[in-house]
Design an enzyme around this catalytic site. Structure first.
Site, PDB file in Angstrom:
ATOM      1  NE  ARG A 130      -3.753  -2.274   2.194  1.00 31.06           N
ATOM      2  CZ  ARG A 130      -4.652  -2.693   1.291  1.00 31.06           C
ATOM      3  NH1 ARG A 130      -4.993  -1.889   0.279  1.00 31.06           N
ATOM      4  NH2 ARG A 130      -5.214  -3.869   1.380  1.00 31.06           N
ATOM      5  CG  HIS A 180       6.519   2.564  -8.718  1.00 27.44           C
ATOM      6  ND1 HIS A 180       7.740   3.181  -8.866  1.00 27.44           N
ATOM      7  CD2 HIS A 180       5.622   3.554  -8.524  1.00 27.44           C
ATOM      8  CE1 HIS A 180       7.595   4.488  -8.760  1.00 27.44           C
ATOM      9  NE2 HIS A 180       6.305   4.746  -8.562  1.00 27.44           N
ATOM     10  CG  HIS A 198       1.107   4.790  -8.862  1.00 25.59           C
ATOM     11  ND1 HIS A 198       1.173   5.447  -7.659  1.00 25.59           N
ATOM     12  CD2 HIS A 198       2.248   5.106  -9.530  1.00 25.59           C
ATOM     13  CE1 HIS A 198       2.302   6.141  -7.594  1.00 25.59           C
ATOM     14  NE2 HIS A 198       2.971   5.953  -8.721  1.00 25.59           N
ATOM     15  CB  ILE A 207       3.563   5.900   2.567  1.00 28.42           C
ATOM     16  CG1 ILE A 207       3.722   6.051   4.060  1.00 28.42           C
ATOM     17  CG2 ILE A 207       4.053   7.126   1.825  1.00 28.42           C
ATOM     18  CD1 ILE A 207       5.173   6.069   4.516  1.00 28.42           C
ATOM     19  CB  VAL A 244      10.278   5.834  -5.789  1.00 26.57           C
ATOM     20  CG1 VAL A 244      11.188   4.674  -5.404  1.00 26.57           C
ATOM     21  CG2 VAL A 244       9.765   6.553  -4.549  1.00 26.57           C
ATOM     22  CG  ASN A 295       3.794   8.797 -12.430  1.00 25.42           C
ATOM     23  OD1 ASN A 295       2.980   9.146 -13.278  1.00 25.42           O
ATOM     24  ND2 ASN A 295       3.501   8.761 -11.140  1.00 25.42           N
TER      25      ASN A 295
HETATM   26  P1  5GP Z   1       6.046   7.917  -8.215  1.00 25.39           P
HETATM   27  O1  5GP Z   1       5.829   9.410  -8.097  1.00 25.39           O
HETATM   28  O2  5GP Z   1       7.503   7.573  -8.189  1.00 25.39           O
HETATM   29  O3  5GP Z   1       5.310   7.313  -9.383  1.00 25.39           O
HETATM   30  O4  5GP Z   1       5.361   7.269  -6.949  1.00 25.39           O
HETATM   31  C1  5GP Z   1       6.047   7.027  -5.756  1.00 25.39           C
HETATM   32  C2  5GP Z   1       5.014   6.665  -4.722  1.00 25.39           C
HETATM   33  O5  5GP Z   1       5.676   6.082  -3.624  1.00 25.39           O
HETATM   34  C3  5GP Z   1       4.209   7.854  -4.181  1.00 25.39           C
HETATM   35  O6  5GP Z   1       2.818   7.659  -4.430  1.00 25.39           O
HETATM   36  C4  5GP Z   1       4.534   7.852  -2.691  1.00 25.39           C
HETATM   37  O7  5GP Z   1       3.434   8.185  -1.875  1.00 25.39           O
HETATM   38  C5  5GP Z   1       5.001   6.429  -2.453  1.00 25.39           C
HETATM   39  N1  5GP Z   1       5.962   6.304  -1.360  1.00 25.39           N
HETATM   40  C6  5GP Z   1       7.040   7.103  -1.131  1.00 25.39           C
HETATM   41  N2  5GP Z   1       7.719   6.681  -0.053  1.00 25.39           N
HETATM   42  C7  5GP Z   1       7.052   5.581   0.402  1.00 25.39           C
HETATM   43  C8  5GP Z   1       7.294   4.690   1.504  1.00 25.39           C
HETATM   44  O8  5GP Z   1       8.245   4.821   2.279  1.00 25.39           O
HETATM   45  N3  5GP Z   1       6.400   3.679   1.663  1.00 25.39           N
HETATM   46  C9  5GP Z   1       5.335   3.497   0.838  1.00 25.39           C
HETATM   47  N4  5GP Z   1       4.519   2.462   1.091  1.00 25.39           N
HETATM   48  N5  5GP Z   1       5.090   4.311  -0.209  1.00 25.39           N
HETATM   49  C10 5GP Z   1       5.944   5.349  -0.426  1.00 25.39           C
END
Ligand code: 5GP
Length: 115
Positions: free
Chosen positions: A30, A100, A102, A32, A96, A87
């Protein structure tokens, strides 16, 4: 050796996360900071930085991301539908750099992009 990504540490259970599924190729947990009633991230266990870095050898893990997305969506009861988002780099606001998907659902999600 390169420093582990945040998501590698979650995959290795070195930092806590609410893991809802894990197998030899992918892990789902899930988000965060959920943007919908269901917001699960499905990551490749081996780090691929971005969608722009995928190679043919990644195809088994990339395919697994989709079959696990389906499995988790069923577990979460998302019969009305859901959205899968990847993304890629700065313009897409990737935070990150570990590939991944979503999985978002549990309410009407509206149009894909803010206008
Ligand atoms: P991005 O912007 O890279 O597509 O999405 C990264 C996602 O990772 C974001 O939705 C953010 O809320 C989630 N995220 C960042 N740090 C953590 C963490 O420590 N644990 C979890 N479970 N999600 C995280």
């Amino acid at each position: 050796m390169a420093e582990k990504t945040l998501f590698e540490k979650i995959v290795a259970r070195e930092i806590p996360a609410d893991i809802v599924y894990q197998d030899d190729l992918v892990t789902a947990f899930r988000d965060i900071n959920p943007q919908a009633p269901t917001h699960v991230l499905i990551v490749t266990n081996e780090p691929i930085p971005t969608a722009a870095d995928v190679e043919p050898q990644h195809e088994p893990a990339l395919g697994r991301l989709f079959t696990v997305a389906r499995k988790v969506a069923e577990q979460e009861g998302l019969e009305n539908g859901y959205r899968l988002i990847v993304n890629c780099k700065d313009d897409a606001h990737q935070e990150v750099y570990h590939l991944h998907v979503h999985l978002l659902g549990g309410r009407p999600l509206g149009p894909l992009l803010a206008r």
